[in-house]
Design a protein around this motif. Structure first.
Motif, PDB file in Angstrom:
ATOM      1  N   UNK A 179       9.594  13.713   7.432  1.00 41.80           N
ATOM      2  CA  UNK A 179      10.256  15.017   7.526  1.00 41.80           C
ATOM      3  C   UNK A 179      11.102  15.173   8.802  1.00 41.80           C
ATOM      4  N   UNK A 180      11.148  14.126   9.607  1.00 38.71           N
ATOM      5  CA  UNK A 180      11.937  14.215  10.842  1.00 38.71           C
ATOM      6  C   UNK A 180      13.373  14.663  10.537  1.00 38.71           C
ATOM      7  N   UNK A 181      13.838  15.605  11.303  1.00 42.36           N
ATOM      8  CA  UNK A 181      15.216  16.129  11.230  1.00 42.36           C
ATOM      9  C   UNK A 181      15.468  17.085  10.060  1.00 42.36           C
ATOM     10  N   UNK A 182      14.451  17.354   9.226  1.00 40.74           N
ATOM     11  CA  UNK A 182      14.722  18.312   8.144  1.00 40.74           C
ATOM     12  C   UNK A 182      13.785  19.511   8.159  1.00 40.74           C
ATOM     13  N   UNK A 183      12.871  19.571   9.130  1.00 44.15           N
ATOM     14  CA  UNK A 183      11.878  20.656   9.101  1.00 44.15           C
ATOM     15  C   UNK A 183      12.516  22.039   9.286  1.00 44.15           C
ATOM     16  N   UNK A 184      13.767  22.084   9.780  1.00 43.30           N
ATOM     17  CA  UNK A 184      14.405  23.402   9.880  1.00 43.30           C
ATOM     18  C   UNK A 184      14.762  23.975   8.513  1.00 43.30           C
ATOM     19  N   UNK A 240      19.707  13.840   6.342  1.00 42.26           N
ATOM     20  CA  UNK A 240      20.251  14.798   7.315  1.00 42.26           C
ATOM     21  C   UNK A 240      21.612  15.325   6.855  1.00 42.26           C
ATOM     22  N   UNK A 294      14.123  15.128  18.655  1.00 39.25           N
ATOM     23  CA  UNK A 294      13.516  16.341  18.126  1.00 39.25           C
ATOM     24  C   UNK A 294      14.062  16.778  16.766  1.00 39.25           C
ATOM     25  N   UNK A 295      13.236  17.541  16.060  1.00 37.84           N
ATOM     26  CA  UNK A 295      13.738  18.361  14.965  1.00 37.84           C
ATOM     27  C   UNK A 295      14.377  19.599  15.597  1.00 37.84           C
ATOM     28  N   UNK A 296      15.111  20.363  14.802  1.00 40.50           N
ATOM     29  CA  UNK A 296      15.816  21.515  15.363  1.00 40.50           C
ATOM     30  C   UNK A 296      14.864  22.560  15.978  1.00 40.50           C
ATOM     31  N   UNK A 297      13.820  23.007  15.253  1.00 39.02           N
ATOM     32  CA  UNK A 297      12.930  24.016  15.863  1.00 39.02           C
ATOM     33  C   UNK A 297      12.220  23.481  17.109  1.00 39.02           C
ATOM     34  N   UNK A 335      18.851  16.279  18.593  1.00 37.58           N
ATOM     35  CA  UNK A 335      18.354  15.929  17.253  1.00 37.58           C
ATOM     36  C   UNK A 335      19.207  14.834  16.619  1.00 37.58           C
ATOM     37  N   UNK A 388      23.506  12.858  13.048  1.00 36.63           N
ATOM     38  CA  UNK A 388      24.209  13.276  11.832  1.00 36.63           C
ATOM     39  C   UNK A 388      24.146  14.778  11.612  1.00 36.63           C
TER      40      UNK A 388
END
Lengths: 433, 433
Positions: A152-157, A297, B255-258, B279, B282
């Motif tokens: 889930x890295x980079x998509x949890x937002x 992403x 990091x993820x965005x949050x 983050x 991409x």
């Protein structure tokens, strides 16, 4: 149960000289030789089962992907399959985030294609050991286990693990009925085989007439090289299929944004359902309709930006089943229909598993949905797709349908296979005085 | 005048074992061996001049880039240098848009790194033939000729050739004075050498003290692996440099965005000027501050989306001078300061040319601008950077400063150079019982 230690990983450069007849040609790829980096994984288990994985390429440069597979191979060798699938998220992360190798991507281009080939082989092996076709392995899998395959890295937002769990939970409702429906009727398909850019008008007419006879109702045409040609070809197709049937167009990334707007205005009279890849695949803000992307992403942002009305997954450009799962779940969350990219060599064989799983367990809808179909090179596969009434029938053999016939691989290896030896000799003769 | 037919292209896998001492380590790249695919172009001209080009890598996988360079080499061999630079846009397009090879990118990952290495060599050769350092070749070049080096495909919705011409025309005003200023004072730099993630606190203190003594006023620190570590290290640095000097942070995509938002809130007290790569590279919509990107299409959107306050070009990830020119011009149009990415091996040597050209001919401003500097591996270059009073002094030797010392290349070739032979033997000994 997954078992066995991975004892060998081999990779082959397999190419089909499709450019000789214009198959697969479009505005940007005028002379593709449909090819694959073809991975075979063996274990020390006594069952002797092997995993086969491919990634699709267009000829030249396949050796670069082969080289990348070899660079990644040490991350796979000597691992237990049960450890890999037991922590598939961790394994995916390790494969895509090696501190030195990730500089070459990350998760894009050559290394991501190589990652897909390897992981496709792992999934094929796992499904074979479970004695199920891949779609069925996924459908039967516990939601928590499915989620443990996704990074889930980079998509949890936009999609947390909890969101994804809710979606899969809801997907359990009516699953059995949808599975039966799939087995009876299959998954709706559309055809791209009639209208490659390199085909003459008479070839196009002939193929379109044959496709209509076979019951096809949805057609895709390649556009973007020459406006007058496009108008003539689109008119020809629309006249043949009539006003009710569906027509899609694909520009294969050939336009700038203003050019796309102008050009499409002139093709609007032929009522395309979508225009595919109007511009750079990296241009999220410039996109208007439908796009193939290289990782989750990019798909995430296309969804966030309301930049697409249809979403095309790809079994070989994304990081195998793992990354496609995350994209299917995001598409569900945003209510965007998924219409997979297929064709090439093996893409139809693979992606049918994903979209059939999607229907049964995630989207639960066929509205505005169909899977691309291209009628080339299936004869080289051990378990080729079965199309009936313009629909994909769910595969019944165990695995991911990735295995090619040994003879085909042998003949088409580049540059030493029989087919290429002959062609390269012929080429040499041509350039001699 | 550019002349000579390209008679040979060779490529070397050159690696420096920097991971042994933690140089270059960050949250995502914990053990990089700074490396390069190193290209040498020779012609049949009597002057015997050669062009040297590099692209930067992190060790493993450099062989994949080498393989991609070889795949692209046939597009370069036997061409006249005058034909290449006479239609540089066409040549760039050909190199990046080959109908079969572009599938491996397009314009991203391994193939784009390989493209950069080859084009960097072409630019080095051209500048050498003109007897000028690359920045001066660009500064003296007629605007029309400069524009003919740029492929505007996919960016005309924000920058047309006409826009670019206007910018370059305006840049002529005061050019001479700015050139003199550069020659006297150089281009402002900041240092990343003090605070790699793998350094102990005492190393960090010692290096920071030395840097302060050398007149450095701007510092970058790597963050993102562990919050408590980050707080301690940032406090240590801020205390040492005082409240007035500049501190930047770099999370290297971890990091993820949050997560980025939360983490940065806790580092805000140390007053970073920017947070770099919070983050996925991409993730255009997720970006907040500053980003290294892989091509002009990604940069275009970051500008369109107001997603960055500083822009980092890269001499080896983008398609050489050609693509960097387009990004410099877009940054000017949007009024965003460019602060180049450097370090690695050779990145400082190359990118100084681009940013000095940018100041003299495009941006005409030093406000909020500085070029990264890292003090590693310069001793391997024939024309190493010259830093004075924390500024880059404009190179005086002809070419793009890409040429490495023959002895260094020989010693560090992987796996057969002397340095690696020893290391690999030692490794083998370690794993034996």
């Amino acid at each position: 149960m997954a078992h066995g230690r991975i004892s060998r990983l081999s990779v082959h450069d397999v190419r089909f000289p499709t450019s000789l007849s214009g198959h697969g040609s479009d505005a940007m790829h005028t002379d593709p030789d449909y090819s694959a980096a073809y991975v075979i994984i063996e274990t020390d288990a006594e069952d002797g089962l092997k995993g086969y994985g491919i990634t699709f390429t267009l000829g030249k440069g396949t050796e670069v992907v082969v080289c990348a597979v070899n660079a990644l191979a040490q991350q796979v060798l000597h691992k237990d399959l049960s450890d890999i699938v037991g922590d598939f998220r961790g394994f995916y992360r390790q494969l895509t985030s090696d501190g030195q190798l990730r500089w070459l991507g990350p998760e894009k281009g050559v290394v991501h294609l190589a990652t897909a080939a390897i992981l496709n082989a792992v999934w094929d092996l796992w499904a074979k050991q479970e004695g199920k076709p891949l779609w069925k392995l996924l459908v039967d899998m516990d939601p928590q286990m499915l989620l443990s395959c996704i990074d889930f890295r980079y998509i949890t937002d936009v999609l947390t693990e909890k969101d994804a769990y809710e979606i899969l939970k809801k997907g359990q409702l009516g699953k059995k009925e949808r599975e039966e429906q799939m087995l009876r009727h299959g998954y709706p398909a559309y055809t791209t085989s009639c209208a490659w850019l390199g085909y003459s008008d008479s070839t196009l007419k002939q193929l379109c007439a044959a496709a209509l006879k076979d019951g096809w109702t949805r057609f895709k045409v390649k556009v973007g090289a020459d406006l007058q040609d496009d108008i003539r070809r689109c008119r020809l197709l629309r006249d043949m299929i009539g006003p009710e049937k569906t027509l899609m167009m694909d520009a294969n990334q050939c336009w700038d944004v203003p050019e796309a707007v102008e050009w499409m205005a002139k093709l609007a009279e032929f009522k395309p359902l979508w225009i595919e890849e109007p511009t750079s695949p990296d241009d999220i803000l410039g996109h208007a309709a439908i796009s193939k992307c290289h990782n989750r992403v990019i798909f995430k942002q296309l969804l966030q930006a309301n930049a697409l009305q249809f979403l095309q997954i790809d079994s070989c450009r994304l990081g195998s089943v793992n990354e496609n799962l995350s994209v299917l779940l995001m598409a569900k969350k945003f209510g965007i229909p998924v219409c997979p990219h297929a064709g090439g060599v093996g893409l139809c064989e693979l992606v049918q598993h994903l979209i059939i799983f999607d229907y049964i367990s995630v989207s639960a809808s066929l509205q505005n949905r169909m899977c691309e179909y291209v009628d080339h090179l299936h004869e080289h596969f051990k378990y080729p797709v079965v199309i009936k009434h313009a629909s994909y029938l769910p595969p019944k053999d165990a695995g991911y349908s990735t295995e090619m016939k040994e003879e085909s691989v042998k003949k088409h290896q580049y540059p030493d296979g029989e087919v290429w030896k002959k062609l390269l000799v012929a080429q040499d003769l041509c350039v001699q005085p």
